[in-house]
Write an enzyme that holds these catalytic residues in place. Structure first.
Site, PDB file in Angstrom:
ATOM      1  N   ASP A   1       0.814  -1.039   0.068  1.00 19.09           N
ATOM      2  CA  ASP A   1      -0.083   0.047  -0.118  1.00 19.09           C
ATOM      3  C   ASP A   1       0.957   1.424  -0.002  1.00 19.09           C
ATOM      4  O   ASP A   1       1.820   1.318   0.660  1.00 19.09           O
ATOM      5  CB  ASP A   1      -0.748  -0.128   1.337  1.00 19.09           C
ATOM      6  CG  ASP A   1      -1.842   0.848   1.330  1.00 19.09           C
ATOM      7  OD1 ASP A   1      -2.987   0.958   0.349  1.00 19.09           O
ATOM      8  OD2 ASP A   1      -2.020   1.970   2.235  1.00 19.09           O
TER       9      ASP A   1
ATOM     10  N   GLU B   1      14.057 -15.769   1.165  1.00 21.57           N
ATOM     11  CA  GLU B   1      14.250 -16.572   2.212  1.00 21.57           C
ATOM     12  C   GLU B   1      13.311 -17.893   1.939  1.00 21.57           C
ATOM     13  O   GLU B   1      13.491 -18.948   2.818  1.00 21.57           O
ATOM     14  CB  GLU B   1      14.091 -16.239   3.661  1.00 21.57           C
ATOM     15  CG  GLU B   1      15.002 -15.241   4.220  1.00 21.57           C
ATOM     16  CD  GLU B   1      14.690 -14.371   5.423  1.00 21.57           C
ATOM     17  OE1 GLU B   1      13.459 -14.604   6.138  1.00 21.57           O
ATOM     18  OE2 GLU B   1      15.193 -13.446   5.721  1.00 21.57           O
TER      19      GLU B   1
HETATM   20  C1  GLC Z   1      -4.171   3.181  -0.680  1.00 19.98           C
HETATM   21  C2  GLC Z   1      -5.450   2.059  -0.535  1.00 19.98           C
HETATM   22  C3  GLC Z   1      -6.414   2.932  -0.301  1.00 19.98           C
HETATM   23  C4  GLC Z   1      -6.016   3.726   1.304  1.00 19.98           C
HETATM   24  C5  GLC Z   1      -4.749   4.481   1.282  1.00 19.98           C
HETATM   25  C6  GLC Z   1      -4.430   4.786   2.542  1.00 19.98           C
HETATM   26  O1  GLC Z   1      -4.237   4.101  -1.779  1.00 19.98           O
HETATM   27  O2  GLC Z   1      -5.664   1.560  -1.751  1.00 19.98           O
HETATM   28  O3  GLC Z   1      -7.718   2.293  -0.115  1.00 19.98           O
HETATM   29  O4  GLC Z   1      -7.324   4.655   1.613  1.00 19.98           O
HETATM   30  O5  GLC Z   1      -3.988   3.691   0.429  1.00 19.98           O
HETATM   31  O6  GLC Z   1      -4.041   3.333   3.023  1.00 19.98           O
END
Ligand code: GLC
Ligand code: CA
Length: 549
Positions: A213, A264
């Site tokens: 993310d 790993e």
């Molecule tokens: C990414 C995710 C989104 C979230 C953001 C903060 O863009 O896909 O859904 O709100 O990160 O974590």
């Protein structure tokens, strides 16, 4: 045509991810096993046969970790546990076991830019006070102004407002997203080590890979004085790796460390970066000694336009090849308006304004959007590299644009002071049956209300209907697995509004984005998104053709 190079369900294959089709499960909206209105692992386990039948190679689970849901679970309280509303660690193991038994791999979402404000280490940071080692794991600063009453810098949150929130003792902490999502300090060794521990924790439980993310935000220039950066949109930044917040060159060292953890394991774990940065920088995250893949988001942003599509495809393939990565295609995810709706709206529509009008203005051409979505999947699944499908697109779901204000869950709605409706319209729980209190999502309700038209898209309604979106996805996936998919494509001569390329072994792909019917190459039509007209491919349709010789 060449035979498949390998058994795609062979779980020991270390190259599986290069051309895998990955299905994104947004757990809270996928299937509800206990009738409380929230999707869970029990519901997911029941539906694994559906995913196997669909023919996907892997599932990606959006966050299922304990969370107060300030941002749909992307506010993580504990990276190594399961939200009790979703299930238990034991049930997680069952998800992995059942998926693997079906030849389907499992990718989990890892959220390294921020935790939630309920994370043990954030609570400890608050309790320990200014200047403590506990605060140093996050980004705490004194404020500006005579009494520290002004935020430490002009940095803005992605969800609107300042990226700084003040705590009772007067200090401020950084959050590029909601205030409930404090950013980690990635210069801190303990933070780095703790994420390695998390990667091993899930890898040891049999997870095959990770979706990372906001991968481009971890490394920040936190040197004093903090540099001014009054923007939010990371697509507008300078692309020399020197922006104070996004896409800094330093971030790559973090992922080289992650790669060592992935190696790993046998087969090595895989990863895909969510990095909304221009393609020339995006592929750096996908290098073999880093994450391996990075989402290609330019197709998400493109209009239904042959020139735009062609440019994205050419550029992305070229750069991915140069970086030693594979391309990673997608049209939809949990953050964007569903593409069956986008393609039914006039090019250039302001999607936010459209959502604020509850989908009234401009009026969506539902039939056109569906027709184009059918063509789109034949393009998506024919491109070299891997493809990501978002739950419900295989049912032809459109955006639920008219959710009532009171029902919205996305923090964007509040944080933008009601100027953006947010992302709930693509997160409405799936319809599995035409009847029942939540169209078979569960035995109870649904945490976001489903519109009546969901009944027409129920999986049980589409199952076995040769003209349905579901059967098109199934047919395309089944065929894709029998076709030889080398790493390249060869463009063929065509009208400007038509995309025509050949994959290896005589597999021709024609997508007609124009208004005139287009000729197909002579051969056997394997699959078409719409009936041919006098042997021609009609407007807004696509076909796969086997050309022999
Ligand atoms: C990414 C995710 C989104 C979230 C953001 C903060 O863009 O896909 O859904 O709100 O990160 O974590
Ligand atoms: Ca439930």
């Amino acid at each position: 045509m060449a035979v498949p190079e390998r058994d795609r369900t062979d779980l020991t294959d270390p190259t599986w991810w290069r051309d895998a089709v990955v299905y994104q499960v947004y757990p809270r909206s996928f299937a509800d096993g206990n009738g409380d209105g929230i999707g869970d692992f029990a519901g997911l386990i029941d539906r694994i046969p559906y995913l196997e039948r669909l023919g996907v190679d892997a599932i990606w689970l959006s966050p299922f970790y304990p969370s107060a849901l300030a941002d749909g679970g992307y506010d993580v309280d504990d990276y190594r546990d399961v939200d009790p509303r979703i299930g238990t660690l034991q049930q997680f193991d069952e998800v992995v076991a059942a998926s693997h038994a079906a030849g389907v791999r499992v990718i989990v979402d890892i959220v390294p830019n921020h935790s939630s404000d309920r994370h043990e280490w954030f609570r400890a940071a608050l309790a320990a006070g200014p200047g403590s080692p506990e605060r140093d794991r996050y980004v705490f600063r004194d404020g500006l102004g005579e009494h520290g009453e002004l935020p430490p810098s002009d940095w803005v949150s992605h969800f609107g407002g300042s990226a700084w929130t003040r705590v009772p003792d007067g200090q401020w902490y950084l959050h590029l997203f909601a205030p409930e999502q404090p950013d980690w300090n990635w210069e801190h060794e303990e933070v780095r080590e703790d994420f390695h521990r998390t990667l091993r924790f899930w890898s040891d439980r049999g997870v095959d890979g990770f979706r990372v993310d906001v991968a481009h935000a971890l490394a920040k220039d936190l040197g004093e004085p903090l540099r001014s950066h009054p923007h939010v949109n990371s697509m507008d930044i300078e692309i020399d790796g020197t922006n104070p917040l996004f896409d800094r060159d330093d971030v790559h060292e973090i992922y080289r460390g992650w790669r060592r953890v992935f190696e790993e394991y046998d087969p090595p774990r895989t990863a895909v970066a969510e990095a909304w940065v221009p393609v020339e920088r995006r592929v750096l995250y996908a290098k073999p000694d880093e994450l391996g893949q990075a989402f290609e988001f330019d197709l998400v942003k493109a209009d239904w336009d042959a020139a735009q599509f062609r440019e994205v495809i050419v550029d992305s393939l070229e750069r991915a090849t140069a970086a030693g990565a594979s391309s990673t295609w997608t049209f939809s995810n949990h953050d964007v308006v569903r593409h069956a709706s986008r393609f039914g709206l006039p090019a250039g529509t302001d999607l936010n304004a459209w959502l604020l009008s509850d989908g009234a203005e401009p009026v969506e051409d539902v039939a056109l959007g569906a027709r184009r979505a059918r063509a789109a999947v034949l393009l998506l699944l024919a491109l070299p590299g891997s493809a990501y499908v978002y739950q419900g697109e295989e049912l032809g779901l459109r955006e639920v644009a008219d959710l009532a204000r009171d029902d919205l869950e996305d923090p964007i709605w509040l944080r933008s002071q009601h100027t953006e409706k947010g992302r709930d319209g693509c997160r409405v729980p799936l319809p599995w049956t035409a009847e029942g209190p939540s169209f078979g999502f569960g035995t109870g309700g649904a945490h976001l209300p489903q519109p009546a038209w969901f009944a027409e898209h129920a999986a049980s309604v589409e199952d076995g209907d040769a003209g349905s979106m579901l059967e098109l996805y199934r047919a395309a996936l089944a065929l894709r697995h029998t076709l030889h998919t080398g790493p390249a494509l060869q463009w063929q001569d065509s009208a400007a509004e038509v995309l025509h390329f050949e994959r290896s072994g005589g597999w021709h792909v024609v997508v007609n984005l124009g208004t005139e019917a287009a000729p197909l190459p002579a051969g056997e039509v394997l699959l078409a998104s719409a009936p041919l007209e006098d042997g021609l491919l009609p407007s807004d349709a696509a076909a796969w053709v086997r050309v022999s010789g």
